[in-house]
Structures are given as C-alpha cells and as structure tokens.
Design a protein around this motif. Structure first.
Motif, PDB file in Angstrom:
ATOM      1  N   MET A 184      -4.934  -2.758   9.813  1.00  0.00           N
ATOM      2  CA  MET A 184      -5.615  -2.555   8.539  1.00  0.00           C
ATOM      3  C   MET A 184      -6.782  -3.532   8.457  1.00  0.00           C
ATOM      4  O   MET A 184      -6.647  -4.706   8.739  1.00  0.00           O
ATOM      5  N   ASN A 185      -7.914  -3.028   8.056  1.00  0.00           N
ATOM      6  CA  ASN A 185      -9.113  -3.815   7.861  1.00  0.00           C
ATOM      7  C   ASN A 185      -8.920  -4.764   6.681  1.00  0.00           C
ATOM      8  O   ASN A 185      -8.367  -4.383   5.653  1.00  0.00           O
ATOM      9  N   ALA A 186      -9.379  -6.000   6.807  1.00  0.00           N
ATOM     10  CA  ALA A 186      -9.202  -6.997   5.748  1.00  0.00           C
ATOM     11  C   ALA A 186      -9.913  -6.600   4.455  1.00  0.00           C
ATOM     12  O   ALA A 186      -9.530  -7.020   3.381  1.00  0.00           O
ATOM     13  N   LYS A 187     -10.945  -5.769   4.553  1.00  0.00           N
ATOM     14  CA  LYS A 187     -11.704  -5.368   3.366  1.00  0.00           C
ATOM     15  C   LYS A 187     -11.097  -4.161   2.653  1.00  0.00           C
ATOM     16  O   LYS A 187     -11.472  -3.855   1.532  1.00  0.00           O
ATOM     17  N   GLU A 188     -10.140  -3.478   3.281  1.00  0.00           N
ATOM     18  CA  GLU A 188      -9.559  -2.271   2.688  1.00  0.00           C
ATOM     19  C   GLU A 188      -8.880  -2.528   1.339  1.00  0.00           C
ATOM     20  O   GLU A 188      -9.083  -1.756   0.408  1.00  0.00           O
ATOM     21  N   PRO A 189      -8.059  -3.579   1.198  1.00  0.00           N
ATOM     22  CA  PRO A 189      -7.434  -3.808  -0.115  1.00  0.00           C
ATOM     23  C   PRO A 189      -8.467  -4.047  -1.224  1.00  0.00           C
ATOM     24  O   PRO A 189      -8.318  -3.543  -2.334  1.00  0.00           O
ATOM     25  N   GLU A 190      -9.516  -4.788  -0.917  1.00  0.00           N
ATOM     26  CA  GLU A 190     -10.563  -5.046  -1.911  1.00  0.00           C
ATOM     27  C   GLU A 190     -11.303  -3.757  -2.251  1.00  0.00           C
ATOM     28  O   GLU A 190     -11.615  -3.514  -3.410  1.00  0.00           O
TER      29      GLU A 190
END
Length: 63
Positions: A1-7
């Motif tokens: 999962m990309n670190a920016k996906e939750p944001e």
C-alpha cells in the motif's frame, strides 16, 4: 500500500462530505441558529440522537 493512499482516502471522504453538505444547504435542509442559541440547539440535537446511539451501541458485538 502506498503511504499516500490513506491521506488520499481521507481527503476524498472530506470532499464528498462537503459536497453533501452544500447540496443539503442548496435544498434548504439546514437550520439557521443565532449565536446566543447555539448551545441550546446542540443540546437538542444530542437529546434527539441519544436514543439512536444507545441502540447502535447495544448492537455492537463485544469481544
């Protein structure tokens, strides 16, 4: 999962909520509350919501 996906998901949810809010206002689904009546208005909302919150809490399975 990309670190920016939750944001990005949070931002999308906030944008959708804002759109829903503006649509409600445009449709006349809002309440104008004077500054000196705001606390009482919030208290009324709490009383109206309390029975539903209690029901939902009872429906949540406890581990």
């Amino acid at each position: 999962m990309n670190a920016k996906e939750p944001e990005a998901a949070k931002l999308k949810a906030l944008q959708e909520a804002a759109c829903m809010g503006w649509a409600d206002i445009a449709a006349g689904c809002h309440a104008d509350v004077a500054d000196d009546q705001f606390e009482g208005f919030i208290a009324q909302l709490e009383q109206q919501a309390a029975p539903g919150v209690a029901t939902r809490r009872e429906a949540i399975p406890r581990g």
